[in-house]
Design an enzyme around this catalytic site. Structure first.
Site, short mmCIF file in Angstrom:
data_model
loop_
_atom_site.label_atom_id
_atom_site.label_comp_id
_atom_site.label_asym_id
_atom_site.label_seq_id
_atom_site.Cartn_x
_atom_site.Cartn_y
_atom_site.Cartn_z
CE LYS A 179 -1.60 2.56 3.03
NZ LYS A 179 -1.34 3.76 2.23
CD GLU A 255 13.57 0.74 8.92
OE1 GLU A 255 13.99 1.75 9.51
OE2 GLU A 255 14.24 -0.30 8.81
CB CYS A 289 12.89 8.91 8.62
SG CYS A 289 13.76 7.87 7.48
CD GLU A 387 10.32 12.51 11.85
OE1 GLU A 387 9.19 12.10 12.16
OE2 GLU A 387 11.11 11.84 11.16
P1 NAD Z 1 2.29 8.17 8.07
O1 NAD Z 1 2.53 7.28 9.20
O2 NAD Z 1 1.16 9.16 8.17
O3 NAD Z 1 1.99 7.36 6.74
C1 NAD Z 1 2.82 6.29 6.34
C2 NAD Z 1 1.97 5.23 5.69
O4 NAD Z 1 1.03 4.74 6.63
C3 NAD Z 1 1.15 5.75 4.50
O5 NAD Z 1 1.09 4.75 3.52
C4 NAD Z 1 -0.21 5.97 5.12
O6 NAD Z 1 -1.26 5.90 4.17
C5 NAD Z 1 -0.27 4.81 6.08
N1 NAD Z 1 -1.24 4.98 7.16
C6 NAD Z 1 -1.71 6.13 7.70
N2 NAD Z 1 -2.61 5.85 8.66
C7 NAD Z 1 -2.71 4.50 8.73
C8 NAD Z 1 -3.49 3.61 9.53
N3 NAD Z 1 -4.36 4.04 10.44
N4 NAD Z 1 -3.33 2.28 9.34
C9 NAD Z 1 -2.46 1.82 8.42
N5 NAD Z 1 -1.71 2.62 7.63
C10 NAD Z 1 -1.83 3.94 7.79
O7 NAD Z 1 3.67 8.89 7.79
P2 NAD Z 1 3.99 9.98 6.69
O8 NAD Z 1 3.55 11.30 7.21
O9 NAD Z 1 3.47 9.56 5.38
O10 NAD Z 1 5.58 9.90 6.63
C11 NAD Z 1 6.37 10.61 7.48
C12 NAD Z 1 6.87 9.76 8.63
O11 NAD Z 1 7.50 8.59 8.14
C13 NAD Z 1 7.93 10.48 9.42
O12 NAD Z 1 7.73 10.29 10.79
C14 NAD Z 1 9.22 9.81 8.99
O13 NAD Z 1 10.25 9.90 9.90
C15 NAD Z 1 8.77 8.43 8.75
N6 NAD Z 1 9.70 7.74 7.86
C16 NAD Z 1 10.53 6.81 8.40
C17 NAD Z 1 11.45 6.18 7.60
C18 NAD Z 1 12.37 5.15 8.19
O14 NAD Z 1 12.93 4.38 7.43
N7 NAD Z 1 12.55 5.07 9.49
C19 NAD Z 1 11.54 6.49 6.25
C20 NAD Z 1 10.69 7.44 5.73
C21 NAD Z 1 9.76 8.07 6.55
#
Ligand code: NAD
Length: 484
Positions: A179, A255, A289, A387
């Site tokens: 997804k 992650e 991140c 962050e």
């Molecule tokens: P997010 O958690 O809002 O979304 C990430 C994914 O989760 C998306 O596909 C989103 O549609 C899905 N999602 C959202 N709500 C959900 C739910 N209730 N159930 C299941 N899936 C759901 O994060 P974001 O704002 O898209 O990305 C930014 C965050 O991601 C930051 O905190 C960043 O640090 C982190 N990030 C971490 C890494 C890593 O490798 N550690 C890499 C990239 C981004």
């Protein structure tokens, strides 16, 4: 699959090797640099999520039996196809994510390298054969594919976050349901097309874009055929998925968010430190991140470091990637601009000073935020503890190393950290004292397909990339043989 508009790509769900419309109609994808709609994409729902698992489960046994060399060759082919299509892929990333052309080109290269790396790892799935201590049995220990995996990825690296999971899953012999984020589904769909062209059989990779991630992913978490969740995104959603995983004890890789410190010692090469800071902070407009989130500069060199960094920041060119020479793209959304504006305003009200602010395009449809350097930031300021996920560099100074390490480690996050020091042993000692999974030593970039990417503390569980990455998609099984 459709080929409408300037961006020839798939806009449908990809299930069982076929392009199919979603049960939830369609949703629009915007260009964050202009706010204009660039594509209309099939909107998957829980029923589509179930169909995707049907396909993945049906393909699982054959795929697990496919010889590793065959899986490896498909990944090698897909790596070549990503290189062939690198311009189109970078166009897609620019269009749906907004990042600068240089960042998009670099992401395509980085993302493709995960396929090459795991093509090489697919055939090195080592095990052991041992005699028991009493000599009465033998044990064979081997790694088996964990089974069908649910992959959930964010919008900030739409290609690399996909291949960092797809590569090891395919290499290990797992089938997947993926997804992508609703902001950036096009790149993931383009990758599905590439993997299919590379010979990955129908059902091995299934992609379900949706605007209702909760429903789609919950359906996967509840489905007994799904044996693994690999999630990249915010710590909050990671916690939610871990709670769901607990119900069925689902194998979990997480992650999650970071809050990377960037440390400069008194004897560091300041030119190199500023160069590293530009990469660690402003790559992807700070939406990484691993982005440096708080700068700890030794007080004896802080003025000089701030001056040089400020000069560089004022010279950054902010604007749409489609206009030549722009190096900083927009943020992903208006909400991101408003939350970073709040963080900066709160810091300034708390005594921080704006040392530099880059130029920004005039207000329009794009979600731009000016690159900013802040000094005199309080050690407990919200901007240091949150962050930021944007192009803002808060600078703090330090003198006492114990205090420094206490501040650095006083965080729930432990993903990445950066240390610039003249004395390498000192840098290593600092690195070993920092509670983070990845430490860049005199280096502003820690992302590397050949190294284990991942965090300590609440930044995650498991590792992606490196020798370790494939292990997250395997389970250890031992076979004991009686030797009486
Ligand atoms: P997010 O958690 O809002 O979304 C990430 C994914 O989760 C998306 O596909 C989103 O549609 C899905 N999602 C959202 N709500 C959900 C739910 N209730 N159930 C299941 N899936 C759901 O994060 P974001 O704002 O898209 O990305 C930014 C965050 O991601 C930051 O905190 C960043 O640090 C982190 N990030 C971490 C890494 C890593 O490798 N550690 C890499 C990239 C981004």
């Amino acid at each position: 699959m459709t080929g409408s508009g300037a961006l020839p790509t798939a806009h449908d769900l990809f299930i069982a090797g076929r392009w199919t419309t979603g049960s939830g109609g369609t949703f629009d994808v915007d260009d964050p640099a202009t706010g204009t709609v660039i594509a209309s994409v099939a909107n998957g729902d829980a029923a589509d999520a179930g169909r995707a698992v049907d396909a993945a489960a049906a393909a699982a046994a054959d795929w697990a039996r496919t010889p590793p060399r065959r899986r490896s060759e498909m990944l090698h082919t897909a790596f070549g196809l990503m290189r062939r299509d690198r311009t189109t892929l970078a166009d897609l990333i620019v269009a749906e994510n907004g990042k600068s052309r240089a960042d998009a080109d670099a992401e395509v290269t980085y993302a493709a390298e995960y396929l090459r790396w795991f093509a090489e790892e697919a055939v090195r799935n080592d095990g052991t054969y041992n005699q028991s201590p009493d000599g009465k049995s033998r044990t064979i220990v081997q790694r088996r594919p964990v089974g069908t995996a649910a992959l959930v990825i964010p919008w900030n690296f739409p290609a690399a976050m996909a291949t960092r999971k797809l590569g090891p899953a395919i290499a290990a012999g797992c089938t997947v349901v993926l997804k992508p984020a609703a902001e950036t589904p096009l790149t993931a769909l383009a990758l599905a097309r590439i993997l299919s062209e590379a010979g990955v059989p129908a059902g091995v990779v299934n992609v379900v874009p949706t605007t209702d991630p909760g429903a789609v992913v919950a359906a996967w978490m509840a489905d007994t055929r799904v044996r693994k969740i690999s999630f990249t995104g915010s710590t909050g959603v990671g916690r939610l998925l871990l709670r769901q995983a607990a119900d069925r004890v689902v194998n979990s890789s997480m992650e999650l968010g970071g809050n990377a410190p960037f440390i400069v010692t008194r004897d560091a090469d300041l030119g190199a430190a500023v160069e590293g800071a530009m990469v660690a902070k402003f790559r992807n407009s700070g939406q990484a991140c691993t982005a440096a989130n708080r700068f700890y500069i030794h007080q004896d060199v802080a003025t000089e470091f701030t001056e040089v960094l400020s000069r560089r920041v004022r010279a950054l060119r902010v604007g749409p990637a489609t206009e030549h020479g722009n190096t900083i793209g927009p943020l992903i959304s208006a909400a991101a601009v408003s939350s970073i504006t709040d963080l900066v305003d709160t810091a300034v009200r708390g005594g921080a000073r704006v040392a530099a602010r880059g130029a920004c395009p005039p207000p329009g449809g794009g979600h731009f935020f000016p690159p900013t350097v802040l000094t005199d930031v309080a050690s407990d300021a919200e901007i240091v503890r949150t962050e930021i996920f944007g192009p803002v560099a808060p600078i703090l100074t330090w003198d006492d190393e114990c205090d420094l390490l206490n501040q650095v480690n006083d965080s729930e996050a432990g993903l990445a950290a950066y240390v610039y020091a003249g004395d390498l042993q000192h840098a290593l000692r600092l690195g070993e004292s920092i509670q983070s999974g990845m430490i860049g030593i005199n280096r502003g970039l820690v992302s590397d397909p050949a190294a284990p990417f991942g965090g300590m503390k609440q930044s995650g569980l498991g590792r992606e990339g490196g020798r370790e990455g494939i292990h997250d998609y395997t389970e250890i099984q031992y076979l004991g043989i009686d030797w009486a």
